[in-house]
Write an enzyme that holds these catalytic residues in place. Structure first.
Site, PDB file in Angstrom:
ATOM      1  N   ARG A  51       3.978 -21.769 -21.837  1.00 25.37           N
ATOM      2  CA  ARG A  51       4.378 -20.520 -22.514  1.00 25.37           C
ATOM      3  C   ARG A  51       5.885 -20.544 -22.708  1.00 25.37           C
ATOM      4  NH1 ARG A  51       5.149 -16.590 -19.293  1.00 25.37           N
ATOM      5  NH2 ARG A  51       3.112 -16.585 -18.322  1.00 25.37           N
ATOM      6  N   TYR A  98       6.410  -6.412 -46.501  1.00 30.52           N
ATOM      7  CA  TYR A  98       5.025  -6.879 -46.339  1.00 30.52           C
ATOM      8  C   TYR A  98       4.184  -5.768 -45.681  1.00 30.52           C
ATOM      9  CZ  TYR A  98       1.218  -9.577 -44.232  1.00 30.52           C
ATOM     10  OH  TYR A  98      -0.010 -10.034 -43.822  1.00 30.52           O
ATOM     11  N   ASP A 137      13.451 -11.351 -43.631  1.00 30.71           N
ATOM     12  CA  ASP A 137      12.172 -12.055 -43.718  1.00 30.71           C
ATOM     13  C   ASP A 137      12.287 -13.011 -44.913  1.00 30.71           C
ATOM     14  OD1 ASP A 137       9.575 -12.878 -44.340  1.00 30.71           O
ATOM     15  OD2 ASP A 137       8.671 -11.008 -43.630  1.00 30.71           O
ATOM     16  N   LYS A 160       2.643 -19.409 -44.433  1.00 31.93           N
ATOM     17  CA  LYS A 160       2.772 -19.503 -45.891  1.00 31.93           C
ATOM     18  C   LYS A 160       3.400 -20.849 -46.279  1.00 31.93           C
ATOM     19  CE  LYS A 160       1.252 -15.353 -45.244  1.00 31.93           C
ATOM     20  NZ  LYS A 160       2.094 -14.164 -45.224  1.00 31.93           N
TER      21      LYS A 160
HETATM   22  C1  LIG Z   1       2.208 -13.017 -44.311  1.00 30.13           C
HETATM   23  C2  LIG Z   1       3.538 -12.392 -44.174  1.00 30.13           C
HETATM   24  C3  LIG Z   1       3.974 -11.877 -42.940  1.00 30.13           C
HETATM   25  C4  LIG Z   1       3.080 -11.849 -41.719  1.00 30.13           C
HETATM   26  O1  LIG Z   1       2.853 -13.121 -41.226  1.00 30.13           O
HETATM   27  P1  LIG Z   1       1.481 -13.534 -40.453  1.00 30.13           P
HETATM   28  O2  LIG Z   1       1.710 -14.983 -40.188  1.00 30.13           O
HETATM   29  O3  LIG Z   1       0.351 -13.244 -41.372  1.00 30.13           O
HETATM   30  O4  LIG Z   1       1.436 -12.709 -39.210  1.00 30.13           O
HETATM   31  C5  LIG Z   1       5.245 -11.356 -42.864  1.00 30.13           C
HETATM   32  N1  LIG Z   1       6.057 -11.312 -43.948  1.00 30.13           N
HETATM   33  C6  LIG Z   1       5.669 -11.779 -45.147  1.00 30.13           C
HETATM   34  C7  LIG Z   1       6.601 -11.697 -46.305  1.00 30.13           C
HETATM   35  C8  LIG Z   1       4.406 -12.322 -45.307  1.00 30.13           C
HETATM   36  O5  LIG Z   1       4.017 -12.764 -46.514  1.00 30.13           O
END
Ligand SMILES: *Cc1c(COP(=O)(O)O)cnc(C)c1O
Length: 380
Positions: A47, A99, A173, A198
């Site tokens: 962890r 998001y 982000d 992504k």
């Molecule tokens: C998908 C996404 C998230 C969340 O991420 P997860 O891996 O699904 O928890 C946060 N910000 C953006 C811009 C996203 O497209």
């Protein structure tokens, strides 16, 4: 070293015992100690630290121009851990087009822990200045946003945020742009957050998240929280993201190349009401996008004529574009955000137009992609 080289090598050395070129997947929860309280090379429990995850964390730091990277079980796990830097009563200023899952975490979960949230239009730096309060400790930006692809001038917002007497932290982000297109730390941000699910993973086979920072003291607080809260990325998933990242630059160039061909087609299509793409001349923040991003990326959104019905008919008629949530993989995806990814913001101030269609343009052949959109639009 340059980005393309770092993407392949940063954090990764051939394995010293046998020379394996690829970072091994260290499926171990614990490590033999040399004596009581004498761990080897700092490894005690996975962890806290795992060699596969550590290689990825070093790679992420290098790509974002940061000093420290931390990998989490999902983008939202990364976001949640960042928010635990705050104390009850603190205020967070976030973009009004973040998001949907980020909005849900802030609005439906963290409000219950007495954190305050304001959602403002961060594309206008003045509205950020107006919304900062005496208790603001964190400013949360997304650029380009999901799904409206709004662009915020990171440098301009960083200047405003850092001039505030509280010196709130600025988190960006960077999921849609990736570090290949945009490096927020170099533009004044304190933290970069990713959903590695992504583009960083890039193959729709893993869920993961990351935080990257420059400042050592901030990194230490985050490493403490990563271990204390425990939402870490597993070794197999760490390996998959490491592997995905090796081709990030070539993938991102092809995503953008394909997207620009589809953008030209959609901009002239009679059934398209409004096209949204950061590098298109019709985009209100096109100049800022071109200044802070290397290319326009692989995401396209558009409003279709005929409302929700028309949008649903079109996406259901697509054959090569797979009807699915998520984005950033090598395969093209299509969806209706209001009914799918952004259902969680329905009825809130982040509500999305039901006739909006979102494309995650993959790296298939351009003509095949064009042909599929052409035939699907006939059903709109
Ligand atoms: C998908 C996404 C998230 C969340 O991420 P997860 O891996 O699904 O928890 C946060 N910000 C953006 C811009 C996203 O497209």
């Amino acid at each position: 070293m340059k980005f393309e080289t770092l993407a392949i090598h940063a954090g990764q050395e051939p394995e010293p015992n046998n020379g394996a070129v690829m970072t091994p997947v260290y499926f171990t929860s614990t490590y033999k100690q040399n004596g009581v309280g004498k761990p080897r090379q700092g490894y005690e429990y996975s962890r806290t630290k795992n060699p596969t995850r550590l290689a990825l964390e070093h790679c992420l730091a290098a790509l974002e121009g940061g000093s420290f990277g931390l990998a989490f079980a999902s983008g939202l796990a990364a976001t949640d851990t960042v928010l635990r830097l705050l104390n009850s009563g603190d205020h967070v200023l976030a973009g009004n087009d973040v998001y949907g899952g980020t909005f849900r975490l802030f609005d439906k979960v963290l409000r219950r822990f007495n954190l305050g949230f304001t959602f403002a239009d961060t594309t206008d730096p003045e509205s950020v200045a107006d919304a900062l309060t005496a208790s603001t400790r964190l400013v949360w930006l997304e650029t380009p946003t999901n799904p409206l692809l709004r662009v915020t001038d990171i440098r301009a917002v960083a200047e405003i945020v850092h001039a505030h007497p509280n010196r709130p932290l600025l988190a960006v982000d960077n999921t849609f742009a990736t570090p290949y297109l945009q490096r927020p730390l170099e533009l004044g941000a304190d933290m970069v957050i990713h959903s590695m699910t992504k583009y960083l993973g890039g193959h729709s086979d893993v869920v993961g998240g990351a935080v990257i920072v420059k400042d050592k003291e901030l990194a230490e607080r985050l490493f403490f929280l990563q271990n204390a809260v425990g939402a870490v990325l597993g070794p197999m998933d760490s390996f998959l993201v490491l592997r995905g990242i090796k081709t990030l630059p070539v993938r991102m160039d092809r995503h953008a190349e394909n997207a620009s061909v589809l953008v030209d087609f959609l901009a002239r299509h009679p059934k398209v009401e409004k096209l949204i793409y950061p590098f298109h001349e019709s985009h209100p923040q096109q100049k800022i996008a071109r200044r802070q991003m290397k290319n326009g990326g692989g995401m396209i959104s558009f409003l279709i004529k005929g409302g929700r019905e028309s949008a649903v008919r079109m996406v259901e008629a697509a054959k090569l574009f797979t009807l699915a949530e998520s984005l950033g993989g090598v395969e093209s995806l299509i969806e209706v955000p209001a009914a799918m990814t952004h259902l969680s913001v329905a009825g809130s101030q982040l509500d999305v137009d039901p006739s909006l269609v979102r494309l995650s343009v993959g790296i298939e052949n351009q003509d095949d992609l064009l042909e599929d959109l052409r035939q699907a639009l006939e059903y709109a």
